[in-house]
Structures are given as C-alpha cells and as structure tokens.
Scaffold this motif. Sequence first.
Motif, short mmCIF file in Angstrom:
data_model
loop_
_atom_site.label_atom_id
_atom_site.label_comp_id
_atom_site.label_asym_id
_atom_site.label_seq_id
_atom_site.Cartn_x
_atom_site.Cartn_y
_atom_site.Cartn_z
N TYR A 262 21.27 -11.93 2.47
CA TYR A 262 22.87 -11.79 2.47
C TYR A 262 23.42 -10.45 3.16
CZ TYR A 262 21.91 -15.26 -1.37
OH TYR A 262 21.50 -16.24 -2.17
N SER B 141 30.58 -4.35 -5.12
CA SER B 141 30.05 -5.87 -4.55
C SER B 141 28.52 -5.69 -4.50
CB SER B 141 30.92 -6.42 -3.73
OG SER B 141 31.02 -5.77 -2.85
N THR C 145 26.32 -3.23 -5.85
CA THR C 145 25.97 -3.06 -7.07
C THR C 145 25.90 -4.27 -8.10
OG1 THR C 145 26.66 -0.90 -6.92
CG2 THR C 145 25.86 -1.30 -9.09
N GLU C 146 26.97 -4.98 -8.01
CA GLU C 146 26.84 -6.11 -8.70
C GLU C 146 25.86 -7.30 -8.40
OE1 GLU C 146 28.28 -6.99 -11.49
OE2 GLU C 146 27.80 -9.27 -11.28
N PHE C 147 25.87 -7.47 -6.94
CA PHE C 147 24.59 -8.13 -6.13
C PHE C 147 23.53 -7.73 -6.70
CE2 PHE C 147 21.72 -9.07 -3.06
CZ PHE C 147 21.70 -10.37 -2.82
N ARG D 262 22.52 -6.25 -9.54
CA ARG D 262 22.32 -6.53 -10.85
C ARG D 262 22.03 -7.91 -11.23
NH1 ARG D 262 24.95 -8.07 -15.11
NH2 ARG D 262 26.76 -9.20 -13.94
N GLN D 263 22.42 -8.71 -10.44
CA GLN D 263 22.21 -10.18 -10.40
C GLN D 263 21.07 -10.48 -9.75
OE1 GLN D 263 25.34 -12.66 -9.24
NE2 GLN D 263 26.82 -11.66 -10.30
N ASN D 264 20.46 -9.45 -8.97
CA ASN D 264 19.02 -9.71 -8.11
C ASN D 264 18.38 -8.50 -8.13
OD1 ASN D 264 19.62 -12.63 -6.67
ND2 ASN D 264 21.59 -11.36 -6.46
N PRO D 265 17.80 -8.17 -9.36
CA PRO D 265 17.24 -6.94 -9.33
C PRO D 265 15.95 -6.49 -8.44
CG PRO D 265 16.87 -8.12 -11.37
CD PRO D 265 17.76 -9.05 -10.46
N ARG E 105 14.73 -11.24 -2.13
CA ARG E 105 15.83 -11.26 -1.46
C ARG E 105 16.43 -10.08 -0.92
NH1 ARG E 105 19.74 -15.50 -4.90
NH2 ARG E 105 18.13 -16.83 -4.99
#
Length: 326
Positions: A236, A245, A247-249, A251-254, A298
């Motif tokens: 990505y 954004s 950090t949020e990514f 959080r969802q993809n540690p 990822r």
Amino acid sequence: MKTLALDINEESLSLAKKFIEQGETVAFPTETVYGLGANAFDENAVKKIFAAKGRPSDNPLIVHIADASLIENIAAEVSSDAKKIISSLMPGPITVVLNKQKCIPDCVTGGLPTVAVRMPSSPEAQTFLRAVNLPVCAPSANTSSRPSPTSWVHVAEDLDGKIPLILKGADCNIGIESTVLDLTRDVPLILRPGMITKSEIERVLCKKVFYPDKTDKTMNSPGIRYKHYAPNCETYLNVDGNTESITEFLRQNPAAGVVARDCYQNLADKFFSLGKDAYSGAQQVFAKLREAEKVCDRIIIVWDLKGEEADSVLNRVLKSCGGKIV
Ligand code: AMP
Ligand code: MG
C-alpha cells in the motif's frame, strides 16, 4: 543452468565477452539498475532475455552502448535534439527513443519502428560494454513484475539458474531506471520519468518537453501497461504523510512493515529507511521493498515528498502498490 557470480576483472570480462558473442545473456551493473544484456543483433540471444525474465515479448529493450559514435549503427537518424541530449546528458541515466536502423531486430523493439538507446555512465557498465564491443540490449535484470535489481544479490534472487553469468559490481547509485525520452514525435515526450528531470531536458533542448496524454494509447511506452515493481506481499502507499492514517493502517495490520524516509521511523518496529530525500529514496526504494517482503506480510510505503525527482520515485511506488492508496 549453473549461474556464475563473479567480481569484475579481466578474467570475468573476457568470459562475459565470450558469453555475449556465443548468444548468451549476462547480467551487469549500471548506475540506474542491473541490466540483463545480450548481443542486440542476435535474435536468439535476445529471446533468452525474455525467457529468463518471463517478460512479455512486446515490451521493448534498451540498446546500451559505450560510445556515442555507435549510435549511428542503431538509429536511422540522429536529430539535432538527439545530438543535444547526447552531448549534454550522456553518458548518464537517460534513454532516447529514435527511429531504428533495419539491422536492429524486431524482438529488441517489440516490433516498433523505433529503438531506445542509452549510454550508461557507471565505470563498471562502461568497462563491460567496451570489453564486449557490441551493442548490448538489456532490460532490468529481475523477474518481470518484481522490484528492479539494484544489487547483484537481487539479480541472483530472481535469475539464479536461468542465466550463465552475473557480473558482481557495486550497488546502483541512482537506483531507479533511466528517464526515457521519445524524440520521434512532433514534440519531445518523456515516456518514463527518471532522475534526469523534465526541467533538465528542457534546459538542454531549449524547448518544452511533454508527458504523454494518458488517454492516447499510441503515445505510451509499451512497458507502461504491465504490472511493475511489485513485492510478493500486499503493498500500500501513503502519499500525504498523514500519521493518523498510517497509524490506523498499522493498527489494522500489526505485522506490516513501513518503507519510508527516516522522519517516519518511530511509526513501526519493522521500518525500512529511504533516507532523507528523493535521491536516497530512489537509490533505496527497490532494495527496501525486497528486504521488507522477506519479513512482513504487508508493506506500507510512505512517499510524500514533492518535486520532480520525488515524482519519479512516486511513479515507481504507485506501480509497486498497484495503485492502492491509504
Ligand atoms: P526496463 O528498463 O526493464 O523497464 O525496459 C526498458 C523500457 O524501455 C521499457 O519499459 C520500454 O517501455 C522502454 N522502451 C524501450 N524501447 C522503446 C521504444 N522503442 N519506444 C518506447 N519505449 C521503449
Ligand atoms: Mg524493468
């Protein structure tokens, strides 16, 4: 096939010359990326490049020469614009597209009436081309669609067992492929951006230079439509450096890795540095994608720099992520 990986010296250069003369392929360093070369006049040898890379046959190759005088054997005419580029920017990370001589086989040009010519500046590439003493056509020495190789190790990762020889030189200084400038149209067109920028070319030609109209398919460089530079895990891209954004990514993809400039290194444990600026970014981007794919499920690339050189890096990372922006 056994692949030899040899330091560059008299012995390995004479072996490289022998392989090229016998219709084999040889991987060699340049200032942009490593190339996979063959005798540009030998159709069978050129086909081995496509086979080793898994490259679509309509994606043309760049003909590499050590000396500007050889261009007349390859191009049907050398326009005054071409002469200006040759005298001011070659040798260097720029490729010119000109009308081809009949002796250049169709498999080199993907059936086009034009041919791409480049004179690399790296002393190692120069030494190789002078030793071989033939025009060497070459794309990047990676498996098609993978990140380009900027170290001999990347070449071995992709092509071990598929080519006879890798010349082990230094890591590539520039790190992204040459600027491709088409001089066969009404106006000069940049088919692929690189570290030689539009402004630099305009200064040399004393005229406006353009990018192709994306809606006009006949104007595009053939290579443009293929998948390119992709690591083997989901990738990505963030283009605004907005830490919320990113950090949020994460959080969802540690388990994701971050490939970004040093100022983002606190964002993740799995961090792969692109240095400070567009130059270090260009030099490191493919190597870091290859490093990251080995240990991450990822990747998120952060590339928010502005400017012409930064835009050339953006051109590559947009393809790496297949346009997936977060
Ligand atoms: P690579 O550096 O591996 O991407 O391969 C060479 C690139 O040069 C390809 O992406 C082609 O699109 C471009 N190229 C080579 N020959 C021509 C040509 N005759 N016209 C337009 N682009 C070319
Ligand atoms: Mg390539």
